[in-house]
Design a protein around this motif. Structure first.
Motif, PDB file in Angstrom:
ATOM      1  N   ALA A  78      35.116  46.927  36.197  1.00 20.31           N
ATOM      2  CA  ALA A  78      36.243  46.013  36.047  1.00 20.31           C
ATOM      3  C   ALA A  78      35.807  44.554  36.103  1.00 20.31           C
ATOM      4  N   ARG A  79      34.704  44.293  36.774  1.00 21.38           N
ATOM      5  CA  ARG A  79      34.223  42.930  36.954  1.00 21.38           C
ATOM      6  C   ARG A  79      32.837  42.779  36.335  1.00 21.38           C
ATOM      7  N   PRO A  80      32.429  41.539  36.034  1.00 25.94           N
ATOM      8  CA  PRO A  80      31.080  41.342  35.471  1.00 25.94           C
ATOM      9  C   PRO A  80      30.013  41.971  36.356  1.00 25.94           C
ATOM     10  N   THR A  81      29.116  42.730  35.731  1.00 23.39           N
ATOM     11  CA  THR A  81      28.061  43.452  36.437  1.00 23.39           C
ATOM     12  C   THR A  81      26.746  43.198  35.726  1.00 23.39           C
ATOM     13  N   GLU A  82      25.726  42.928  36.495  1.00 24.46           N
ATOM     14  CA  GLU A  82      24.424  42.636  35.907  1.00 24.46           C
ATOM     15  C   GLU A  82      23.967  43.812  35.039  1.00 24.46           C
ATOM     16  N   GLY A  83      23.540  43.496  33.824  1.00 22.74           N
ATOM     17  CA  GLY A  83      23.013  44.511  32.928  1.00 22.74           C
ATOM     18  C   GLY A  83      24.050  45.217  32.089  1.00 22.74           C
ATOM     19  N   LEU A 126      52.716  55.147  31.059  1.00 18.97           N
ATOM     20  CA  LEU A 126      53.931  55.245  30.261  1.00 18.97           C
ATOM     21  C   LEU A 126      53.561  55.891  28.925  1.00 18.97           C
ATOM     22  N   ASP A 127      53.621  55.169  27.799  1.00 23.22           N
ATOM     23  CA  ASP A 127      53.256  55.804  26.536  1.00 23.22           C
ATOM     24  C   ASP A 127      51.883  55.353  26.028  1.00 23.22           C
ATOM     25  N   ILE A 128      51.099  54.701  26.880  1.00 20.58           N
ATOM     26  CA  ILE A 128      49.750  54.265  26.490  1.00 20.58           C
ATOM     27  C   ILE A 128      48.728  55.234  27.068  1.00 20.58           C
ATOM     28  N   GLU A 129      48.079  55.985  26.215  1.00 22.46           N
ATOM     29  CA  GLU A 129      47.048  56.920  26.672  1.00 22.46           C
ATOM     30  C   GLU A 129      45.755  56.166  26.948  1.00 22.46           C
ATOM     31  N   TYR A 130      45.054  56.624  27.997  1.00 25.84           N
ATOM     32  CA  TYR A 130      43.841  55.935  28.469  1.00 25.84           C
ATOM     33  C   TYR A 130      42.752  56.955  28.701  1.00 25.84           C
ATOM     34  N   GLN A 131      41.560  56.644  28.226  1.00 29.64           N
ATOM     35  CA  GLN A 131      40.375  57.439  28.532  1.00 29.64           C
ATOM     36  C   GLN A 131      39.258  56.481  28.938  1.00 29.64           C
ATOM     37  N   THR A 132      38.413  56.920  29.844  1.00 32.68           N
ATOM     38  CA  THR A 132      37.249  56.125  30.213  1.00 32.68           C
ATOM     39  C   THR A 132      36.038  57.031  30.317  1.00 32.68           C
ATOM     40  N   TYR A 133      34.915  56.547  29.819  1.00 35.35           N
ATOM     41  CA  TYR A 133      33.657  57.301  29.816  1.00 35.35           C
ATOM     42  C   TYR A 133      32.540  56.379  30.289  1.00 35.35           C
ATOM     43  N   GLY A 134      31.636  56.916  31.123  1.00 36.97           N
ATOM     44  CA  GLY A 134      30.435  56.180  31.493  1.00 36.97           C
ATOM     45  C   GLY A 134      30.703  54.976  32.371  1.00 36.97           C
ATOM     46  N   GLN A 135      29.937  53.908  32.164  1.00 36.99           N
ATOM     47  CA  GLN A 135      30.006  52.706  32.994  1.00 36.99           C
ATOM     48  C   GLN A 135      30.919  51.673  32.333  1.00 36.99           C
ATOM     49  N   VAL A 136      32.081  51.446  32.946  1.00 40.27           N
ATOM     50  CA  VAL A 136      32.981  50.392  32.472  1.00 40.27           C
ATOM     51  C   VAL A 136      33.499  49.645  33.699  1.00 40.27           C
ATOM     52  N   ARG A 179      49.362  44.755  45.104  1.00 44.06           N
ATOM     53  CA  ARG A 179      48.662  43.629  45.729  1.00 44.06           C
ATOM     54  C   ARG A 179      47.756  42.894  44.752  1.00 44.06           C
ATOM     55  N   GLU A 180      47.349  43.551  43.645  1.00 44.30           N
ATOM     56  CA  GLU A 180      46.460  42.912  42.685  1.00 44.30           C
ATOM     57  C   GLU A 180      47.233  41.923  41.806  1.00 44.30           C
ATOM     58  N   SER A 181      46.502  41.086  41.062  1.00 44.65           N
ATOM     59  CA  SER A 181      47.127  40.080  40.197  1.00 44.65           C
ATOM     60  C   SER A 181      47.557  40.656  38.857  1.00 44.65           C
ATOM     61  N   ALA A 182      47.112  41.846  38.524  1.00 40.35           N
ATOM     62  CA  ALA A 182      47.567  42.602  37.353  1.00 40.35           C
ATOM     63  C   ALA A 182      47.451  44.073  37.720  1.00 40.35           C
ATOM     64  N   TYR A 183      48.186  44.918  37.024  1.00 37.14           N
ATOM     65  CA  TYR A 183      48.218  46.331  37.389  1.00 37.14           C
ATOM     66  C   TYR A 183      46.819  46.934  37.405  1.00 37.14           C
ATOM     67  N   TRP A 184      46.416  47.461  38.552  1.00 33.77           N
ATOM     68  CA  TRP A 184      45.188  48.242  38.731  1.00 33.77           C
ATOM     69  C   TRP A 184      43.931  47.485  38.279  1.00 33.77           C
ATOM     70  N   ASN A 185      43.936  46.154  38.403  1.00 33.78           N
ATOM     71  CA  ASN A 185      42.769  45.417  37.899  1.00 33.78           C
ATOM     72  C   ASN A 185      41.577  45.450  38.851  1.00 33.78           C
ATOM     73  N   ASN A 186      41.691  46.245  39.924  1.00 27.42           N
ATOM     74  CA  ASN A 186      40.491  46.561  40.697  1.00 27.42           C
ATOM     75  C   ASN A 186      39.710  47.681  40.041  1.00 27.42           C
ATOM     76  N   VAL A 187      40.313  48.383  39.077  1.00 33.55           N
ATOM     77  CA  VAL A 187      39.660  49.459  38.328  1.00 33.55           C
ATOM     78  C   VAL A 187      39.528  49.107  36.855  1.00 33.55           C
ATOM     79  N   LEU A 188      40.598  48.561  36.280  1.00 31.05           N
ATOM     80  CA  LEU A 188      40.609  48.218  34.862  1.00 31.05           C
ATOM     81  C   LEU A 188      40.126  46.788  34.644  1.00 31.05           C
ATOM     82  N   PRO A 189      39.338  46.545  33.599  1.00 35.10           N
ATOM     83  CA  PRO A 189      39.054  45.153  33.220  1.00 35.10           C
ATOM     84  C   PRO A 189      40.353  44.417  32.902  1.00 35.10           C
ATOM     85  N   ASN A 190      40.297  43.086  32.887  1.00 37.78           N
ATOM     86  CA  ASN A 190      41.517  42.281  32.816  1.00 37.78           C
ATOM     87  C   ASN A 190      42.369  42.586  31.598  1.00 37.78           C
TER      88      ASN A 190
END
Length: 424
Positions: free
Chosen positions: A335-340, A323-333, A171-182
């Motif tokens: 998906a959308r602009p956030t104050e601060g 697929l063959d792209i490994e992904y890690q996320t740490y801390g505050q990242v 349903r999103e405009s790009a894969y998982w862009n409710n979690v991942l930045p654009n």
């Protein structure tokens, strides 16, 4: 004392293991309707793809449980009777407890789609799902996957390796862009399409159609398009599994409500893992990843035995493979602009490697790595110690742990980030 644990995922098994480590005498029963033995759920895809045998997914040998005097009870819990301290199973049998731990995990979301309960319609959340998928694969001429999360892509990849054409409805405009930045979302979108998977963005399921024999035969989208298929994978997220708590006085919200010691409102009843919703003075939260389930299991075991341990949120971490792209996320990242929260993004010219660093103008707040590997302990320490961004950029190479002789890009990344800072 008899401690009964409902659920043999990472949270429930961790409770059992730490109870035994702390107390040689306590009686422990681990209950599961899905499987007799604990196994690694993320490894199911590799069983289907032929990389592992099912027995290879079990972290412990079968004798581990008898050696540690942990009883295993196979059965689906139908009801919890807190007045008699008894579990009532689907077959009518019962099991009594002195203390109860609910580690019932998650269950896939279903949003009331017509046909969602037909045969050949399910996700990949259990051993039963894997068995079903193996059974029906020879019948499949096309599969439709509904949802753009991690499990949806895993399921698409699995079927793709068996040469089953796959259409993904996202349903999103790009894969998982409710979690991942654009930028990250677009990178994964390109990778999915390059693999030959039919990814339909901004597209939602409307109806699953019966083939006339009680199984999926086609879907229609909300735009009215009909897609013939013999399997529909529902992977539109999960929610805490509360099925056994219906009619119980154990309080629930989105999940089983617990305090910071993982106690419910009923004495001697606890919850841990995906099903637990922790209540704090600031509000409530769910944490539904492997490492938080393990940590909650440790806290829960201590408190079942009379301790006063407190569960507190740690620096957020997750990892996956697109697929063959490994992904890690740490801390505050976010998906959308956030104050601060400010963002720095570098992407390699091949479009399959990237690094995002977030900061507040002084200290580093988080990281996303795409196609590169960074050390957990280094990134976590930088975040928790409020390390200045300038110091992190000067020392980025210390975090990298890509294989030997693989080209590294930290000098280029740091230079790119410094230019972005100067331009901002």
């Amino acid at each position: 004392m008899h401690v009964v644990i409902v659920g043999n995922g990472v949270a429930g098994v961790t409770v059992a293991r730490h109870l035994r480590k702390r107390d040689a005498q306590v009686r422990i029963t681990l209950v599961s309707g899905e499987s007799t033995y604990h196994y690694s759920r993320p490894a199911l895809m590799y069983v289907y793809m032929g990389h592992l045998r099912f027995q290879d997914t079990k972290p412990y040998e079968d004798r581990f449980w008898t050696d540690n005097r942990i009883d295993l009870r196979r059965g689906w819990v139908e009801r919890i009777d807190t007045s008699t301290r008894a579990l009532v199973f689907r077959d009518g049998s019962t099991l009594t407890w002195d203390k109860l731990v609910l580690a019932t995990g998650s269950t896939p979301n279903k949003w009331g789609w017509p046909g969602q309960d037909l045969d050949r319609v399910h996700g990949l959340y259990s051993l039963q799902d894997l068995i079903s998928l193996e059974r029906i694969t020879p019948l499949l001429r096309r599969a439709v996957i509904v949802g753009g999360g991690l499990i949806g892509l895993e399921l698409a990849e699995m079927l793709h390796t068996r040469r089953v054409p796959v259409t993904m409805l996202v349903r999103e405009s790009a894969y998982w862009n409710n979690v991942l930045p654009n930028e990250e979302a677009e990178m994964v979108t390109r990778a999915i399409r390059a693999e030959g998977i039919d990814l339909r963005l901004a597209t939602q399921l409307d109806t699953i159609h019966d083939d006339g024999r009680g199984a999926a035969g086609a879907v229609t989208t909300q735009d009215g398009e009909r897609i013939d298929c013999q399997f529909v994978g529902l992977t539109a997220g999960v929610r805490p599994n509360l099925s056994a708590l219906v009619g119980s006085p154990i309080e629930t919200g989105r999940g089983v409500l617990v305090d910071e010691q993982l106690r419910t409102n009923i004495p001697d009843v606890y919850a841990a893992g995906d099903c637990a919703e922790v209540v704090t003075a600031e509000g409530t939260y769910l944490q539904q990843v492997w490492y938080t389930g393990r940590f909650q299991g440790q806290v829960c075991a201590e408190n079942v035995l009379g301790g006063r341990a407190v569960y507190t949120r740690r620096t957020w971490f997750n990892s996956a493979k697109f697929l063959d792209i490994e992904y890690q996320t740490y801390g505050q990242v976010p998906a959308r602009p956030t104050e601060g929260v400010r963002h720095l993004w570098w992407e390699h010219r091949d479009g399959r490697q990237g690094l995002r660093v977030t900061h507040d103008g002084h200290r580093v707040l988080g990281f996303n790595t795409m196609g590169v590997r960074y050390r957990h302990e280094v990134c976590e320490a930088w975040i928790e110690q409020d390390t200045p961004l300038t110091e992190v950029l000067a020392d980025l190479g210390r975090a990298n742990f890509d294989p030997e002789f693989q080209r590294r890009h930290e000098a280029e990344i740091a230079a790119s980030f410094r230019r972005q800072l100067e331009a901002s």
